[in-house]
Design a protein around this motif. Structure first.
Motif: not given
Length: 670
Positions: A434-450
């Motif tokens: 993956d060139a750009l990834a947000m992987w919410s393993e164990k804890t959520a990623n939130s409020g991010n912008t790509i």
């Protein structure tokens, strides 16, 4: 017309023959050809307002003057055209050339190319002569040491390697080799890929628009062939000088690259922190063979063309606690478990690693660790495992205007608890995952912008992938030419990710020549791919204003895996103000239970029935387990009529497991 991917086991000779000289290949010796500037291989007008604003002009080799052979177009994985930008390139043999006419003043070029591997793997080197207007000759030394991977994940550098996983399903033999008697013959090298690399060259003077840059393979070349994909040209400004700063040379750093400079960087950082100064890295090449730990510090180079921080991959005497068996050049924040780092600002330099194989436990990334309230701007990163990999929790990181190329795995990954952060204006090409990834393993990623990034030619997996998380946004990006087993954009409940909650917004992106062949399923994927593998996908998902151009298969896919098809669903997905210009098959392929709404989704040049609705393959008399709601304004279609005809609604079963592919015409102004 591109060739539809076929699943075949191929020998090295066949790969080179089929990949380098398909039946459509032809020589076109021309001279004085006017410059053709593209973005992701397209007329820039078709992708206006999408992707990164870059300082260079892209010119595809197939649009330049050459006495070589054009290869492609072809989207068949494991071939050279498939991994080229625009799925087309130019093959040169010794004595042949390709010549580009500069569209604007320039003093620097980047060449994307491929040359053969060594017979036993490990790569070769070969020269490429560069002249401008027939003079000022310089020679680039090309290498395939960072290209040519083989076999199954996590891949091998050995073209003669046996199957890495004989207990996995192999599509080529339609079998599990370890469970087959007699064992099947798997032709080697098996699944060659990752063919391309790129190099930059400062030309030493400023040239004008209309000047001719010729790339010639000299007769002395050891490479039987050289494939040129494209040339990027730009006008690089003078080196940046930071006057009031801790200059790394004063602490023993060697700008010639002959001596190791890691300890000098450490001393400069410590001094700068005590005295509240920036760290300055002047022009030069600095050898750094381990991580530089950064916290509460600003490190500025003279510009990524001038300040190069380069390192060897070093084997560790004993594995590190995190499982690493190697180290290498990289700038790392402190571990999140130790509080992470804050107030880190990195800008204006290049990081060049030495990673030639994929070992997932290795921390051999260009940037790593945890960095909050920090910025990363204007870096050029290549030949690391992942350009930037962040393990949270962490917050408020801004990643802007970087170039990340030729990675073994991802370009940028937000992993675990990254919040309120931005990835913007970056250019990413030739990633191995993956060139750009947000992987919410164990804890959520939130409020991010790509937002407003350009992704080109990810060899494996997706251009942009979101695995779980809350209230994230993917907007204004340009994604082109994913090669295999992935999509331009994937929304996936997989890899142990936390569920999607809140809202996910996917807006105003453009995808080009996307939707690859999924080897294990033996089907084509969508340019955008929703995948409910481990949980339901039920968050409020708004897919608005996107353009899906020249889709190899379908534009939109919503799917679950066969083994969990009755467990998970995809709901609450809303498509609005979408343009679909060309599909090899359908506009929508549904292979899951659930529902979605469609409003002002316009399509043309659709190759099959507009909606391929298999649901979860239960085929109940009430219709498909997946329902479509027409909110109006859904116009256009293709060979079978309107793409969202009334008879398709709400859940008519129109299941064709592997519909024939009708290659669409090239996209054009809407």
């Amino acid at each position: 017309m591109f060739r539809v991917p076929r699943v075949i086991a191929v020998s090295a000779a066949l790969v080179l023959a089929a990949g380098l000289a398909p039946p459509a290949a032809f020589a076109h010796a021309t001279a004085g050809r006017a410059p053709v500037v593209t973005r992701a291989g397209l007329d820039p007008a078709l992708v206006a307002g999408r992707g990164a604003a870059v300082d260079f002009a892209e010119q595809e080799a197939e649009n330049a003057a050459t006495n070589g052979t054009v290869i492609g177009p072809d989207r068949t994985a494991y071939t050279l055209p498939a991994e080229a930008s625009g799925r087309t390139a130019v093959r040169l043999v010794p004595g042949q050339h390709v010549e580009f006419t500069l569209p604007a003043a320039a003093n620097a070029i980047t060449v994307r190319y491929s040359i053969p591997d060594a017979p036993g793997g490990g790569g070769i080197t070969a020269p490429l002569d560069v002249t401008v207007n027939g003079k000022d000759r310089r020679t680039m030394t090309l290498t395939s040491q960072y290209a040519w991977l083989y076999n199954q994940y996590p891949f091998s550098n050995d073209p003669g390697a046996d199957l890495l996983h004989p207990d996995w399903w192999i599509t080529e033999c339609a079998c599990v080799p370890a469970a087959t008697t007699p064992p099947p013959v798997i032709t080697k090298p098996f699944r060659p890929s990752h063919f391309y690399d790129e190099q930059r060259l400062l030309l030493g003077k400023r040239y004008r628009a209309g000047d001719r840059v010729r790339l010639t393979v000299p007769a002395r070349s050891a490479a039987a062939w050289t494939v040129i994909d494209l040339l990027d040209s730009e006008l690089v400004g003078p080196p940046r000088v930071v006057s009031r700063a801790a200059d790394v040379r004063a602490f023993g750093a060697d700008p010639t690259g002959r001596r190791e400079s890691a300890s000098a960087f450490d001393r400069a950082i410590a001094f700068a922190k005590r005295n509240r100064l920036k760290v300055y890295v002047p022009p030069g090449t600095y050898q750094v063979n381990r991580h530089i730990i950064v916290d509460d510090v600003t490190i500025a180079g003279a510009g990524s063309w001038y300040t190069i921080i380069r390192g060897r991959e070093v084997a560790l005497d004993t594995p590190a606690p995190d499982g690493s068996v190697h180290t290498g050049v990289g700038f790392y924040g402190k571990d999140a478990a130790d509080g992470g780092s804050r107030n880190v600002h990195l800008s204006g330099f290049a990081i060049e690693g030495d990673v030639r194989e994929r070992i997932d436990t290795d921390q051999v990334n260009g940037i790593g660790g945890a960095m909050s309230d920090s910025t990363i701007d204007g870096l050029h990163i290549r030949h690391t495992k992942v350009g930037m990999w962040f393990d949270g929790p962490m917050r408020n990181l801004r990643i802007t205007n970087n170039v990340i190329v030729d990675q073994i795995a991802d370009a940028i990954n937000f992993h675990t608890g990254v919040t309120d952060s931005v990835i913007s204006g970056n250019f990413l090409r030739n990633t191995g995952d993956d060139a750009l990834a947000m992987w919410s393993e164990k804890t959520a990623n939130s409020g991010n912008t790509i937002v407003r990034n350009t992704v080109q030619s990810p060899v494996l997996a997706n251009g942009i992938a979101v695995y779980g998380g809350r209230d994230n946004t993917i907007a204004g990006n340009l994604v082109a030419d994913p090669v295999r087993e992935g999509s331009a954009i994937q929304v996936g409940s997989r890899f142990g990710a936390e569920p999607f909650t809140g809202r996910l917004r996917i807006a105003d992106n453009t995808t080009v020549r996307s939707g690859t062949y999924e080897l294990n399923w033996n089907i084509g994927l969508g340019a955008i791919w929703f995948y409910a593998l481990e949980k339901d996908i039920s968050a409020d998902t708004q897919v608005v204003g996107n353009h899906f151009l020249d889709n190899t298969y379908n534009a939109i896919m919503l799917v679950s895996e066969w083994s969990v098809k009755d467990l998970y669903s995809i709901t609450n997905v809303h498509f609005k103000d979408i343009r679909v210009d060309g599909t090899g098959t359908s506009v929508v392929s549904a292979r899951v239970r659930g529902s979605a709404t469609f409003e002002n989704v316009d399509a043309r040049n659709v190759g099959a029935v507009g909606v391929n609705n298999c649901g979860s393959f239960g085929f109940p008399p009430t219709g498909s387990e997946f329902s479509l709601t027409d909110l109006g304004g859904n116009d256009g279609g293709g060979t079978t009529g309107p793409w969202l005809a009334p008879w398709l609604l709400p859940n008519t079963i129109t299941c064709d497991d592997r519909p024939p592919v009708v290659p669409p015409p090239a996209p054009s102004t809407w």
